[in-house]
Motif scaffolding. Structure first.
Motif, PDB file in Angstrom:
ATOM      1  N   ASN A   1      18.391  32.655  40.232  1.00  0.00           N
ATOM      2  CA  ASN A   1      19.310  33.771  40.500  1.00  0.00           C
ATOM      3  C   ASN A   1      20.779  33.371  40.415  1.00  0.00           C
ATOM      4  O   ASN A   1      21.134  32.208  40.605  1.00  0.00           O
TER       5      ASN A   1
ATOM      6  N   ASP B   1      13.610  36.919  47.844  1.00  0.00           N
ATOM      7  CA  ASP B   1      15.020  36.887  47.446  1.00  0.00           C
ATOM      8  C   ASP B   1      15.390  38.227  46.837  1.00  0.00           C
ATOM      9  O   ASP B   1      14.520  38.974  46.381  1.00  0.00           O
TER      10      ASP B   1
ATOM     11  N   LEU C   1      23.554  36.526  47.134  1.00  0.00           N
ATOM     12  CA  LEU C   1      22.129  36.125  47.081  1.00  0.00           C
ATOM     13  C   LEU C   1      21.631  35.853  48.503  1.00  0.00           C
ATOM     14  O   LEU C   1      22.163  34.999  49.211  1.00  0.00           O
TER      15      LEU C   1
ATOM     16  N   GLY D   1      17.166  38.735  44.147  1.00  0.00           N
ATOM     17  CA  GLY D   1      17.764  38.359  42.863  1.00  0.00           C
ATOM     18  C   GLY D   1      17.270  39.154  41.675  1.00  0.00           C
ATOM     19  O   GLY D   1      16.913  40.335  41.787  1.00  0.00           O
ATOM     20  N   ILE D   2      17.186  38.459  40.546  1.00  0.00           N
ATOM     21  CA  ILE D   2      16.927  39.064  39.228  1.00  0.00           C
ATOM     22  C   ILE D   2      15.552  39.732  39.092  1.00  0.00           C
ATOM     23  O   ILE D   2      15.370  40.681  38.347  1.00  0.00           O
TER      24      ILE D   2
ATOM     25  N   HIS E   1      16.409  34.557  31.149  1.00  0.00           N
ATOM     26  CA  HIS E   1      16.980  33.970  32.346  1.00  0.00           C
ATOM     27  C   HIS E   1      16.467  32.576  32.667  1.00  0.00           C
ATOM     28  O   HIS E   1      16.949  31.954  33.582  1.00  0.00           O
TER      29      HIS E   1
END
Ligand code: ADP
Length: 410
Positions: A304, A328, A309, A330-331, A352
């Motif tokens: 991420n 998390d 975050l 994140g992405i 990613h």
């Protein structure tokens, strides 16, 4: 002709004796037949019980290819219910190649033949691919030498075949993963040997690149060794690990501390939520729990981007069982990739993970390690929103205090 009384008596005696003799002979013959039938019946039932327990599907078919005998495993393998005796073989085995194989053996007059087949078998309405080894041989049946029968033994080797395939894929993937950094290192070495080694700036650049790829090789080899260690733990499970009770919270805090430079780089915030001290105990090999939590938390960090975050690690008790979540914001992981991320060397699309360090072995190690402790791990993710890994561990059994025998005190 007039018969005297004596002659009449003699004749009557002869008739009675003749009848008695005939009755005796008939009885003897019946007894012999009954004996033959019962010993044949016993022989058949012994044969059947031996064939029932073999584990392979065993069939006896006659020269018209009708089933004379089929053990329980045959019905199970082909999902066929009811009595199979008397039914045509083609009704049970739909795969024409197997039927042709039996016909070829019959025509060739060979004593034995074996062949492997990949077939589709319906299992609970779903077609499943199975790998079958079929062996067939003609047999002589007692008292029926005029007709030819065939013994067909079918072994389901699907599991062995799949394991072999996984091993082959593993070797192929590992060689592929190692080949790239190795050829880069070799390329740089060649350039150095052929070029101007006195050009310190160029030499240094080459050495730094070689070091980076050398480290990658080392990490791949290390992950492969860890994975193979878990494979040898296999079904022996936790009993072959060093199992102690320890605080899960402490283990997570240690991991976060070890990852401090990455936490700093990603400007990540941690939220830890655990039951009070004592109730946060889990049982297992601490060495491997460090690795499980390290891999999951490191992924949450490295996959991420920095900027708000938040990584949360929580533990809850569900009765005596423990549920640990690593989440998390994140992405995220695309839905299509979710079923594969625990597979070896699997990395989510280049967008990613291309520049991010990793071997694609981290999550396979995590899953093996959790399973070796009798637990399960699952993942849920919404793209761009969150990723949650959930570990469920079986009931917690505290370590016995030294000297505790487990018996009740008087
Ligand atoms: P690696 O060694 O490359 O990290 P893993 O087996 O640990 O391999 O993970 C497999 C892939 O799953 C990663 O390459 C990454 O694409 C994806 N992944 C794992 N955890 C996360 C996460 N928390 N967020 C986004 N993607 C993740």
């Amino acid at each position: 002709m007039v018969m005297t009384t004596t002659e009449g008596i003699l004749l009557a005696v002869c008739v009675v004796l003749g009848l008695a003799l005939a009755a005796l002979l008939v009885r003897r013959r019946l007894q012999a037949r009954r004996q033959h039938l019962s010993s044949e019946g016993e022989r058949n039932s012994v044969l059947e019980s031996v064939l029932e327990g073999l584990g392979d599907a065993c069939l006896l078919v006659d020269d018209r290819h009708h089933i004379v005998f089929a053990n329980r495993e045959t019905g199970e393998l082909f999902q066929a219910g009811g009595d199979l005796k008397g039914r045509p073989l083609a009704e049970l085995i739909r795969d024409e190649r197997i039927l042709q194989f039996v016909r070829r053996l019959e025509q060739s007059g060979a004593k034995w033949a074996e062949e492997e087949f990949r077939v589709g078998i319906l299992s609970n309405g779903v077609a499943e691919e199975r790998f079958l080894v079929v062996a067939a041989a003609p047999v002589k049946l007692f008292g029926d030498a005029s007709r030819r029968h065939f013994r067909v033994v079918i072994r389901d080797e699907t599991d062995r075949h799949d394991t072999e395939q996984i091993r082959k894929d593993f070797v192929a993937n590992a060689s592929h993963e190692l080949r790239t950094p190795l050829s880069i290192i070799n390329g740089y070495l060649e350039n150095l040997l052929e070029g101007d080694i006195e050009d310190h700036a160029m030499t240094r650049k080459a050495l730094v690149t070689m070091q980076k790829h050398g480290e990658r090789i080392a990490r791949i080899v290390e992950d492969m060794l860890t994975l193979s260690k878990f494979e040898s733990v296999g079904e022996k499970g936790i009993s072959s690990l060093r199992a102690n009770s320890f605080s899960c919270r402490e283990c997570v805090e240690d991991v976060v501390e070890r990852l401090a430079p990455l936490v700093e780089e990603k400007k990540a915030r941690f939220q830890l939520k655990f039951p009070p001290a004592g109730a946060d105990q889990i049982r297992g090999d601490r060495f491997y729990w460090d690795q499980i939590l390290f891999n999951l938390i490191e992924n949450a960090l490295k996959e991420n981007k920095p900027g708000n975050l938040v990584i949360s690690v929580t533990m809850e008790r569900d009765g005596a069982a423990a549920v640990i979540r690593i989440a998390d914001n994140g992405i995220g992981i695309p839905r299509a990739d979710l079923p594969f991320i625990f597979k070896r060397f699997y990395r989510v699309a280049k967008h990613h993970s291309q520049k991010i360090k990793g071997t694609g072995l981290g999550l396979s190690i995590v899953r093996r390690a959790v399973e070796a402790h009798g637990g399960t791990i699952g993942v849920d993710s919404t793209l761009g929103l969150e990723t949650v890994f959930t570990i469920r561990l079986p009931d917690y059994v505290p370590d016995a205090a030294p000297g505790e025998s487990g018996g009740t005190a008087d």
